[in-house]
Write an enzyme that holds these catalytic residues in place. Structure first.
Site, PDB file in Angstrom:
ATOM      1  CD  GLU A 160      -1.039  -2.515   4.763  1.00 43.37           C
ATOM      2  OE1 GLU A 160      -1.121  -3.304   3.806  1.00 43.37           O
ATOM      3  OE2 GLU A 160      -1.204  -1.293   4.654  1.00 43.37           O
ATOM      4  CD  GLU A 175       2.372   1.499   4.232  1.00 38.97           C
ATOM      5  OE1 GLU A 175       1.569   1.432   3.276  1.00 38.97           O
ATOM      6  OE2 GLU A 175       2.956   0.514   4.683  1.00 38.97           O
TER       7      GLU A 175
HETATM    8  C1  GLA Z   1       0.123  -1.055   1.700  1.00 32.08           C
HETATM    9  C2  GLA Z   1       1.466  -1.684   2.010  1.00 32.08           C
HETATM   10  C3  GLA Z   1       2.615  -1.060   1.289  1.00 32.08           C
HETATM   11  C4  GLA Z   1       2.243  -0.728  -0.132  1.00 32.08           C
HETATM   12  C5  GLA Z   1       1.031   0.164  -0.131  1.00 32.08           C
HETATM   13  C6  GLA Z   1       0.630   0.603  -1.498  1.00 32.08           C
HETATM   14  O1  GLA Z   1      -0.252  -0.101   2.570  1.00 32.08           O
HETATM   15  O2  GLA Z   1       1.748  -1.693   3.384  1.00 32.08           O
HETATM   16  O3  GLA Z   1       3.681  -1.983   1.326  1.00 32.08           O
HETATM   17  O4  GLA Z   1       1.970  -1.897  -0.816  1.00 32.08           O
HETATM   18  O5  GLA Z   1      -0.044  -0.542   0.423  1.00 32.08           O
HETATM   19  O6  GLA Z   1      -0.490   1.443  -1.471  1.00 32.08           O
END
Ligand code: GLA
Length: 684
Positions: free
Chosen positions: A154, A310
């Protein structure tokens, strides 16, 4: 090595999540892989936050644990999306390179103990990310478990902008390349205002906190620079990987949840688009925000495969009130992403962490273990996705494009705008929500894209619009397109300087109007709008009116009261063979229903006629369509469709009842391929 730009070697729809075995003893690893097989997991992302374990001191590597892990996963038929761990540099890195720490706009130097990259412009950080990415790619580029690479995590979150000395120096280099002469920079930034004229490149700084509002053009350029520097970090890692490894490379975006990176540009750099999406718990209809994120992920990729990297099985841990998902929601959310083009459904994370900041985050194996509702739903979802192999690669087609332009958002989000109510996120959501409720699938696009294939283009928040892009939108209308423009669009050029000739002037030809003065309303003020289109009605609006001057457009709605009383509120203009609509006030999704039904008539579009909350999207494969229905309602909904429902393997002849809270995927033969099926959307 050339970009592979292809789907990784995984069977069917990929299923799994982030896997953090480094937090667990070996006996748990063995239990994990056994349970992954039970759940139908075929892809896990590993290594994302393991830099300190892999490179224990600068240049000293320990790969033994990762060797063992990858072998174990491979022996169990589980493919690996191998992460580079550069979103969390080790303590030794910051101890040796304290100057690489990120400095905030307020001048605070960020400490260690959380996660978040170092300064994107630090030479030491660049050297370190290339070293670790190269070492991983060299070692695992030919490991049979590794099917793709997950660079970083991210970008832009939790830190994007950096005001350190490294960043300031790099900003000056970037500015010199962009402007070449100081005179050009002074002109673009309008530095005669408040006496900001620069006589030396070295006098230019990052737009750090200052006694009053900092030059908006400088801030806009700093946002562009930040995006550019983050992308340079990504490219450095990607190219280091490509030098040794053939697998496709991605990095996980946060479409619709972070605006620091220009995903249109980023999508051009990755082999596969991937997105992380989390429901906003305060929103009782989070599935609409989810759909925006999914459509945006598909759109930025422009045809590249995309994966949901995710999402959560239940509650997250970082919102004010972390609402747990209700039974069936996990499957509904997953299928919504799949319906909008995702070919992988992955979660953060496989097993809930016992320690650390995320211990209250849900997981595929929650703290309650396998005797839990969440685990049962995880296993059910794995089985369901296992029946959908043939859907992979099927395309989503849309007749409507909504403009989504990160540069415009960066500019609009600066200080001292005419009203705090002017939110691009709110306007995009409201227009999108209207189309979502009407069952009309949407792409997102930039104003400079070729929009000719769309019947309808909506600009809900195009504050920044260059003269060139305005000319393109005008030609789109001329050629027969239907364009809807919402207030506070086409206001400034690429330097955040107001276009001359009145607000919205660059679109005057297309819209037949110009705005003489903004008339923002006081907090809470609502006003009536008299609608006289193909129907007559009184609509309610708030926040904003305008002193709209007509230049050929027809008036379809008028303000009844407020400072704009008796002025035009909604107009329609015939230009060429198309129509330009202008909506100069803030109607909610219900108010927009009336206006949009006339817009649809112009554009030749029809709402699906399905009840609100029955989400239906069609993916088109080579030999069949796949109608994917997600029922967010509390009652069963009948759907007119014929074919085979793939989750239950049942034939459907004319009508399928999608149960309350349930999902369905119906394969229907393409109209031209015979076979008697049909993919009509609508009630029987
Ligand atoms: C983000 C991160 C993950 C985790 C999630 C939790 O998407 O990439 O590592 O911290 O949030 O919701």
């Amino acid at each position: 090595m050339a970009s592979p730009d292809r789907w990784p070697e995984i069977r069917g729809i990929a299923y799994g999540g982030d896997y953090t075995p480094e937090q667990w003893p070996r006996e748990v690893w063995r239990e994990d892989v056994a349970l992954m097989r039970v759940a139908g997991v075929n892809l896990v992302s590993v290594g994302i936050f393991t830099w300190a374990l892999l490179e224990t001191r600068e240049g000293v590597f320990d790969f033994a644990w990762l060797d063992e892990l990858l072998d174990l996963l491979h022996e169990n038929g589980i493919a690996v999306d191998l992460g580079t761990p550069t979103a969390s540099p080790p303590a030794w890195f910051f101890a040796e390179h304290p100057d690489a720490r990120v400095v905030t706009r307020d001048g605070v130097t960020m400490g260690f103990g959380a996660r978040g990259m170092a300064s994107h412009s630090s030479p030491a950080y660049h050297a370190a990310i290339v070293r670790i990415a190269s070492a991983l790619a060299e070692r695992y580029g030919s490991h049979p478990a590794v099917v793709m690479w997950h660079v970083h995590n991210e970008y832009g979150v939790p830190v994007g902008e950096d005001y350190s000395d490294h960043s300031v120096r790099a900003f000056r280099v970037w500015l010199r390349e962009k402007y070449v002469s100081l005179e050009a920079l002074n002109t673009a930034w309008g530095t005669t205002f408040w006496g900001q004229h620069y006589g030396e490149w070295d006098h230019i700084g990052a737009p750090a906190a200052a006694p009053s509002v900092v030059n908006p053009a400088q801030r806009l350029d700093f946002a562009r620079f930040t995006d550019h520097q983050l992308r340079a970090c990504f490219r450095a890692e990607r190219d280091a990987i490509r030098a040794h490894a053939p697998q496709p490379v991605t990095t996980n975006f946060m479409a619709n949840q972070s605006w620091t990176t220009d995903l249109w540009a980023w999508a051009g750099e990755v082999d596969i688009v991937s997105d992380d999406h989390y429901l906003w718990a305060a929103d009782p209809e989070g599935e609409i925000g989810l759909a925006i994120a999914a459509d945006l992920s598909r759109s930025v990729g422009g045809g590249k495969p995309w994966i949901l990297m995710e999402h959560s099985t239940s509650a997250v841990n970082w919102q004010p009130r972390n609402v747990a998902k209700r039974p069936g929601e996990l499957a509904r959310n997953s299928l919504s992403h799949l319906a909008r083009g995702a070919d992988a459904i992955l979660f953060f994370q496989w097993r809930a962490s016992r320690s650390g900041a995320e211990k209250f985050h849900s997981a595929m194996i929650p703290h309650a273990g396998t005797s839990s509702r969440v685990w049962r739903e995880v296993v059910e979802l794995g089985a369901a996705l296992g029946r959908l192999d043939e859907v992979r690669g099927a395309r989503v087609a849309a007749d409507v494009a909504i403009l989504w332009d990160f540069e415009s958002f960066w500019a609009q989000d600066l200080e001292w705008r005419p009203s705090v109510e002017l939110s691009h996120a709110e306007r995009i959501r409201t227009f999108y929500e209207r189309l979502w409720r009407d069952g009309i699938t949407v792409d997102f696009a930039l104003p400079g894209h070729d929009l000719s294939s769309y019947k309808l283009v909506i600009a809900p928040a195009q504050y920044l619009l260059s003269a060139d892009d305005a000319a393109k939108l005008t030609r789109y209308v001329e050629a027969g397109g239907t364009l809807v423009v919402s207030f506070f669009s086409a206001i400034v050029d690429e330097n955040d300087a107001v276009h001359p000739g009145g607000f919205v002037a660059p679109l005057r030809e297309a819209l037949g109007v110009v705005v003489e003065e903004f008339l923002p309303l006081r907090e809470g003020a609502r006003h009536a709008v008299r609608w006289d289109g193909s129907t007559s009605a009184t609509l309610v609006a708030d926040a904003w009116q305008e002193d709209l001057v007509l230049d050929g457009a027809d008036v379809l709605a008028t303000h009844v009261d407020g400072p704009g009383a008796r002025k035009a509120a909604v107009t329609r203009h015939a230009h060429g063979t198309g129509h330009g609509w202008y909506i100069s006030t803030r109607l909610d999704a219900a108010g927009l229903r009336t206006v949009m039904s006339d817009v649809y008539a112009d554009a030749g579009l029809s709402p699906s006629g399905l009840p609100d909350g029955l989400e239906l999207v069609v993916r088109r494969g080579d030999g069949a369509d796949y109608a994917i229905a997600i029922n967010h309602r509390d009652d069963d909904v009948p759907l007119a469709v014929s074919g085979v429902e793939l989750l239950s393997a049942q034939d459907v002849d004319g009508e399928l009842v999608v149960p309350a809270g349930g999902v369905a995927v119906v394969r229907t033969p393409l109209p031209h391929s015979g076979g008697g099926g049909s993919a009509k959307s609508g009630n029987p």
